[in-house]
Write a protein that holds these residues in place. Sequence first.
Motif, PDB file in Angstrom:
ATOM      1  N   ARG A   1      43.906  39.234  44.836  1.00  0.00           N
ATOM      2  CA  ARG A   1      44.306  40.397  45.632  1.00  0.00           C
ATOM      3  C   ARG A   1      43.743  40.269  47.040  1.00  0.00           C
ATOM      4  O   ARG A   1      42.685  39.650  47.232  1.00  0.00           O
TER       5      ARG A   1
ATOM      6  N   THR B   1      43.016  40.293  40.759  1.00  0.00           N
ATOM      7  CA  THR B   1      44.140  39.367  40.880  1.00  0.00           C
ATOM      8  C   THR B   1      45.467  40.115  40.801  1.00  0.00           C
ATOM      9  O   THR B   1      45.565  41.200  40.224  1.00  0.00           O
ATOM     10  N   VAL B   2      46.498  39.494  41.380  1.00  0.00           N
ATOM     11  CA  VAL B   2      47.847  40.044  41.253  1.00  0.00           C
ATOM     12  C   VAL B   2      48.624  39.320  40.167  1.00  0.00           C
ATOM     13  O   VAL B   2      49.665  39.806  39.709  1.00  0.00           O
TER      14      VAL B   2
END
Length: 474
Positions: A354, A325-326
């Motif tokens: 992501r 994940t960002v």
Amino acid sequence: MNAKPPRHALAEAFAEAVARARRKGTAVLASVGMPVAMPPSLDYFARWYDTCGDAFYWKAREPSLTLCGHGRVATLAASGNGRFATLAARWKTLIDDAVVQGGHAPLAIGGCRFDSEGAHAKHWRGFDGADLAVPALVLASDGQTHRLIVQRMLDASADVDAEAEACLAWLEVSETAPSTMHPLPEPLHSIELPSADWRCKVEQALDAIDDDRFLKVVLAREACQRHAGRLPVATLLRRLDEQASNAHVFAFARGDACFLGATPERLVRVEGGHLKTHALADSIRRDDVEAADLALARALIDSTKDRHEHELVVRAIVDALAPHTVALNVPATPEVKRLPRIQHLCTPIRGELRDGTGIFDLVAALHPTPAVAGLPRDDAMRHIRAHEGFDRGWYAAPVGWVDGRGDGDFLVALRSALVRDGDCRMYAGCGIVRGSDPVAEYTETCLKLTQMRDALAHGAIRHVPTLHADPAMS
């Protein structure tokens, strides 16, 4: 359904798939979707289960989505530690070549075993390591709109007209077949491990925790309730749906057996590049008196032991998701999720994926969570294999669906049971940490089994005699 795909729409999509199969030299998936007037229902599931055997029902909340379908035109199957990566690769191969008409993405649905390494009990036959079906027919509804998806695998030699006619004929049967909602048969007895023997397993786990072998382990138990006749799974599922109004309901039929349940726990949902999950761990009973019920919820929130155990689960989920994940949104304090008989600490978690991350990457990263296995994961799993004493099969494992856009939803198959003929094998577990009380943990499993036992209740019969399983067999 009150509407069927026009024959020409089926034939057009099927013809394109056959042409593509000739060019590719392999069978191609054709998926045709259209709006319909009738939503998916347990009546359809009952008809399809009785006539086809390979049927499913899915009713998720938050957001609402109901799926019902049958048949299997293709199978995504895998085993071993890399099973989720294998599923992702096989689904991508199917989707990349698929012919899709009607604006509704193709869909695959199913589940997997809790433990990819454990021994397989014979009563779990048909429920393999990882098994997602590409159904022949799916009815879907988000509560506002209803749609029908017809799916076929077609090779270069397929007869387009015959395939289209076969689809239309089966839809006609689905409309006209009688409903098969039957009454539940009388219960005979329940076979389960004596409570003292299960408490000994908890004491073994506490000794291992004191020896610093792991921080937490989740121990489950199995109760097999036998009945005087074959259990009608659609009737049982309807009762579960009515009683567990805020749980996710599911059923996966494989021949003469069906794995079903009403779980409060979602493993992960993906939509449009965003994920939704939660940490659900630690629980306490409900009370009919509102003031007492609120006091129990406050006691759960204020419990040092329960908050510590819950934080372990939150931290493990965040650590598992971080590489994929960002951004993650994680509240600092949990809320209380209330179910009809039990309430849990719950921390909702949201995130942005992501690029290149798919739902199978997330399932592989998360399963098994500390809420169903323990911490550290590998040490807890070794203890479960050595001491729990039965095959969990699909219990506490991911069950769910994925579509051709990459969206999907996987639940954790808790409050669940395997039904085969007149036997209903139900499952419940709880997390063991330092300070756990074996008697209280056993009581918690009884509370969790109540949901399935109540759904199986026969008339005025509420007490089912218990036969003790041989501890040497567990």
